[in-house]
Motif scaffolding. Structure first.
Motif, PDB file in Angstrom:
ATOM      1  N   GLU A 173      80.867  92.928  28.619  1.00 46.08           N
ATOM      2  CA  GLU A 173      81.562  94.196  28.419  1.00 46.08           C
ATOM      3  C   GLU A 173      83.020  94.094  28.864  1.00 46.08           C
ATOM      4  OE1 GLU A 173      77.817  97.234  29.183  1.00 46.08           O
ATOM      5  OE2 GLU A 173      78.904  96.420  30.907  1.00 46.08           O
ATOM      6  N   ALA A 174      83.239  93.409  29.979  1.00 43.35           N
ATOM      7  CA  ALA A 174      84.594  93.265  30.515  1.00 43.35           C
ATOM      8  C   ALA A 174      85.495  92.486  29.565  1.00 43.35           C
ATOM      9  CB  ALA A 174      84.554  92.602  31.883  1.00 43.35           C
ATOM     10  N   SER A 175      84.907  91.654  28.719  1.00 45.49           N
ATOM     11  CA  SER A 175      85.718  90.913  27.742  1.00 45.49           C
ATOM     12  C   SER A 175      86.138  91.800  26.571  1.00 45.49           C
ATOM     13  CB  SER A 175      84.958  89.682  27.236  1.00 45.49           C
ATOM     14  OG  SER A 175      83.856  90.077  26.441  1.00 45.49           O
ATOM     15  N   GLN A 176      85.490  92.957  26.404  1.00 49.73           N
ATOM     16  CA  GLN A 176      85.788  93.858  25.294  1.00 49.73           C
ATOM     17  C   GLN A 176      86.531  95.123  25.714  1.00 49.73           C
ATOM     18  OE1 GLN A 176      82.339  94.805  22.898  1.00 49.73           O
ATOM     19  NE2 GLN A 176      81.322  92.958  23.602  1.00 49.73           N
ATOM     20  N   PHE A 177      86.382  95.518  26.980  1.00 46.37           N
ATOM     21  CA  PHE A 177      86.926  96.794  27.444  1.00 46.37           C
ATOM     22  C   PHE A 177      87.774  96.607  28.694  1.00 46.37           C
ATOM     23  CE2 PHE A 177      82.871  97.742  25.342  1.00 46.37           C
ATOM     24  CZ  PHE A 177      83.306  98.614  24.352  1.00 46.37           C
ATOM     25  N   THR A 178      88.702  97.522  28.884  1.00 45.96           N
ATOM     26  CA  THR A 178      89.540  97.534  30.076  1.00 45.96           C
ATOM     27  C   THR A 178      89.051  98.652  30.991  1.00 45.96           C
ATOM     28  OG1 THR A 178      91.420  96.772  28.769  1.00 45.96           O
ATOM     29  CG2 THR A 178      91.901  97.756  30.923  1.00 45.96           C
ATOM     30  N   PRO A 179      88.571  98.306  32.201  1.00 46.93           N
ATOM     31  CA  PRO A 179      88.086  99.345  33.115  1.00 46.93           C
ATOM     32  C   PRO A 179      89.207  99.888  34.005  1.00 46.93           C
ATOM     33  CG  PRO A 179      87.584  97.198  34.017  1.00 46.93           C
ATOM     34  CD  PRO A 179      88.279  96.966  32.686  1.00 46.93           C
ATOM     35  N   VAL A 180      89.105 101.173  34.320  1.00 43.32           N
ATOM     36  CA  VAL A 180      89.989 101.816  35.292  1.00 43.32           C
ATOM     37  C   VAL A 180      89.081 102.577  36.256  1.00 43.32           C
ATOM     38  CG1 VAL A 180      91.807 103.519  35.657  1.00 43.32           C
ATOM     39  CG2 VAL A 180      91.838 102.095  33.593  1.00 43.32           C
ATOM     40  N   VAL A 181      89.096 102.184  37.527  1.00 38.65           N
ATOM     41  CA  VAL A 181      88.288 102.878  38.531  1.00 38.65           C
ATOM     42  C   VAL A 181      88.929 104.242  38.797  1.00 38.65           C
ATOM     43  CG1 VAL A 181      87.406 102.857  40.900  1.00 38.65           C
ATOM     44  CG2 VAL A 181      87.535 100.716  39.601  1.00 38.65           C
ATOM     45  N   ILE A 182      88.159 105.314  38.545  1.00 36.51           N
ATOM     46  CA  ILE A 182      88.691 106.661  38.783  1.00 36.51           C
ATOM     47  C   ILE A 182      88.100 107.296  40.044  1.00 36.51           C
ATOM     48  CG2 ILE A 182      89.230 107.087  36.365  1.00 36.51           C
ATOM     49  CD1 ILE A 182      86.634 108.957  36.422  1.00 36.51           C
ATOM     50  N   ALA A 183      86.966 106.782  40.520  1.00 36.91           N
ATOM     51  CA  ALA A 183      86.320 107.296  41.733  1.00 36.91           C
ATOM     52  C   ALA A 183      85.238 106.315  42.156  1.00 36.91           C
ATOM     53  CB  ALA A 183      85.711 108.677  41.486  1.00 36.91           C
ATOM     54  N   ARG A 184      84.677 106.562  43.319  1.00 37.78           N
ATOM     55  CA  ARG A 184      83.542 105.783  43.819  1.00 37.78           C
ATOM     56  C   ARG A 184      82.443 106.753  44.218  1.00 37.78           C
ATOM     57  NH1 ARG A 184      85.006 100.895  43.592  1.00 37.78           N
ATOM     58  NH2 ARG A 184      87.131 100.236  43.938  1.00 37.78           N
ATOM     59  N   ASP A 185      81.229 106.220  44.283  1.00 37.04           N
ATOM     60  CA  ASP A 185      80.080 107.042  44.640  1.00 37.04           C
ATOM     61  C   ASP A 185      79.069 106.166  45.360  1.00 37.04           C
ATOM     62  OD1 ASP A 185      78.369 109.284  44.694  1.00 37.04           O
ATOM     63  OD2 ASP A 185      77.452 108.753  42.790  1.00 37.04           O
ATOM     64  N   GLY A 186      78.337 106.763  46.261  1.00 34.80           N
ATOM     65  CA  GLY A 186      77.200 106.098  46.872  1.00 34.80           C
ATOM     66  C   GLY A 186      75.937 106.586  46.193  1.00 34.80           C
ATOM     67  N   VAL A 187      74.928 105.744  46.171  1.00 37.91           N
ATOM     68  CA  VAL A 187      73.605 106.155  45.704  1.00 37.91           C
ATOM     69  C   VAL A 187      72.760 106.335  46.960  1.00 37.91           C
ATOM     70  CG1 VAL A 187      71.577 105.540  44.336  1.00 37.91           C
ATOM     71  CG2 VAL A 187      73.869 104.898  43.523  1.00 37.91           C
ATOM     72  N   ALA A 188      72.429 107.580  47.244  1.00 42.22           N
ATOM     73  CA  ALA A 188      71.676 107.906  48.456  1.00 42.22           C
ATOM     74  C   ALA A 188      70.184 107.889  48.165  1.00 42.22           C
ATOM     75  CB  ALA A 188      72.088 109.283  48.970  1.00 42.22           C
ATOM     76  N   SER A 209      84.304 101.522  53.140  1.00 40.02           N
ATOM     77  CA  SER A 209      84.434 100.304  53.957  1.00 40.02           C
ATOM     78  C   SER A 209      83.628  99.135  53.400  1.00 40.02           C
ATOM     79  CB  SER A 209      83.980 100.583  55.390  1.00 40.02           C
ATOM     80  OG  SER A 209      82.561 100.738  55.436  1.00 40.02           O
ATOM     81  N   GLY A 210      82.691  99.434  52.498  1.00 39.80           N
ATOM     82  CA  GLY A 210      81.828  98.378  51.967  1.00 39.80           C
ATOM     83  C   GLY A 210      80.586  98.137  52.807  1.00 39.80           C
ATOM     84  N   LYS A 211      80.437  98.854  53.926  1.00 35.95           N
ATOM     85  CA  LYS A 211      79.258  98.667  54.782  1.00 35.95           C
ATOM     86  C   LYS A 211      78.002  99.229  54.139  1.00 35.95           C
ATOM     87  CE  LYS A 211      81.724  98.463  59.148  1.00 35.95           C
ATOM     88  NZ  LYS A 211      81.947  99.099  60.445  1.00 35.95           N
ATOM     89  N   TYR A 212      78.123 100.383  53.473  1.00 34.42           N
ATOM     90  CA  TYR A 212      76.973 100.956  52.774  1.00 34.42           C
ATOM     91  C   TYR A 212      76.929 100.317  51.395  1.00 34.42           C
ATOM     92  CZ  TYR A 212      73.601 104.258  50.920  1.00 34.42           C
ATOM     93  OH  TYR A 212      72.474 104.809  50.354  1.00 34.42           O
ATOM     94  N   LYS A 213      75.913  99.514  51.157  1.00 29.44           N
ATOM     95  CA  LYS A 213      75.864  98.638  49.976  1.00 29.44           C
ATOM     96  C   LYS A 213      75.440  99.335  48.688  1.00 29.44           C
ATOM     97  CE  LYS A 213      77.079  95.043  52.317  1.00 29.44           C
ATOM     98  NZ  LYS A 213      78.476  94.713  52.329  1.00 29.44           N
ATOM     99  N   LEU A 214      74.829 100.509  48.775  1.00 29.83           N
ATOM    100  CA  LEU A 214      74.402 101.198  47.555  1.00 29.83           C
ATOM    101  C   LEU A 214      75.575 102.047  47.048  1.00 29.83           C
ATOM    102  CD1 LEU A 214      70.735 102.253  48.359  1.00 29.83           C
ATOM    103  CD2 LEU A 214      71.643 100.081  47.538  1.00 29.83           C
ATOM    104  N   ALA A 215      76.562 101.370  46.510  1.00 29.96           N
ATOM    105  CA  ALA A 215      77.787 102.017  46.056  1.00 29.96           C
ATOM    106  C   ALA A 215      78.126 101.538  44.654  1.00 29.96           C
ATOM    107  CB  ALA A 215      78.928 101.704  47.015  1.00 29.96           C
ATOM    108  N   ARG A 216      78.835 102.404  43.938  1.00 31.36           N
ATOM    109  CA  ARG A 216      79.202 102.077  42.559  1.00 31.36           C
ATOM    110  C   ARG A 216      80.548 102.713  42.227  1.00 31.36           C
ATOM    111  NH1 ARG A 216      75.680 106.314  38.961  1.00 31.36           N
ATOM    112  NH2 ARG A 216      75.883 108.076  40.372  1.00 31.36           N
ATOM    113  N   PRO A 217      81.254 102.108  41.273  1.00 32.43           N
ATOM    114  CA  PRO A 217      82.480 102.734  40.806  1.00 32.43           C
ATOM    115  C   PRO A 217      82.183 103.693  39.657  1.00 32.43           C
ATOM    116  CG  PRO A 217      82.224 100.619  39.745  1.00 32.43           C
ATOM    117  CD  PRO A 217      81.047 100.784  40.696  1.00 32.43           C
TER     118      PRO A 217
END
Length: 190
Positions: free
Chosen positions: A13-28, A144-152
């Motif tokens: 997908e990254a070879s076809q599209f340009t991503p822009v991170v607009i926010a982050r979220d944790g999965v609780a 901080s990256g300490k909580y690993k269940l995170a996504r952009p």
């Protein structure tokens, strides 16, 4: 002109599209507030959602059958959960499938033996977000990256965006746009 995605792009997908991170979220990973379990390891969560752990007493809780609550197939939250927690292990087919974070919240609030997962920003005070591998599910932990269940949360474009699309992306990344996303429970991109 702009697509959205709630996970990192796969290499193809990254070879076809340009991503822009607009926010982050944790999965609780969430339970009823009266559940005595306060934290689980990733391995324990995988065992629960994979169906090999069926009773709360197996992970330090009460002697009660675990009610699994999952998001529907095609949900970005489910896809992130599968990627971050389950790996190649499928979610137990006996899990109760729900179509939104709100539905997950309602089911888990109504059953002391239920466990689900949802967007961290939507948890509220009605549910308990479990520690995962001894890390609190917090915005600070995600940043901080300490909580690993995170996504952009991404905007994706095919090539350079048109002027109108770029103006919208710029707005979302502006202070005003980021404040709006924070008001919805997300974590700012920068």
């Amino acid at each position: 002109d702009i697509g959205t995605c709630s996970r990192d792009l796969a290499p193809e997908e990254a070879s076809q599209f340009t991503p822009v991170v607009i926010a982050r979220d944790g999965v609780a990973v969430v339970v009823h507030p009266d559940n005595p379990v306060n934290g689980l390891t990733l391995e324990q969560i995988r065992g629960i959602f994979g169906g090999s752990t069926k009773n709360w007493k197996e992970v330090g809780g009460a002697d009660a059958a675990i009610l699994l609550v999952t998001r529907e197939e095609g949900s970005g939250t489910r896809e992130a959960f599968v990627h971050l927690v389950m790996g190649k292990e499928p979610i137990d087919r006996r899990a109760l499938s729900q179509g939104s974070n709100g539905n997950i919240k309602t089911v888990v609030m109504g059953d002391k033996a239920a466990i689900g997962y949802m967007s961290l920003g939507q948890v509220g005070k009605e549910l308990k977000a479990l520690r995962v591998d001894n890390e609190e599910a917090t915005h600070e932990g995600v940043l901080s990256g300490k909580y690993k269940l995170a996504r952009p949360f991404l905007f994706v474009t095919k090539g350079s965006p048109k002027a109108d699309a770029q103006a919208f992306i710029d707005f979302v990344l502006s202070e005003q746009g980021q404040t709006l996303l924070e008001s919805e429970g997300l974590i700012r991109a920068k």
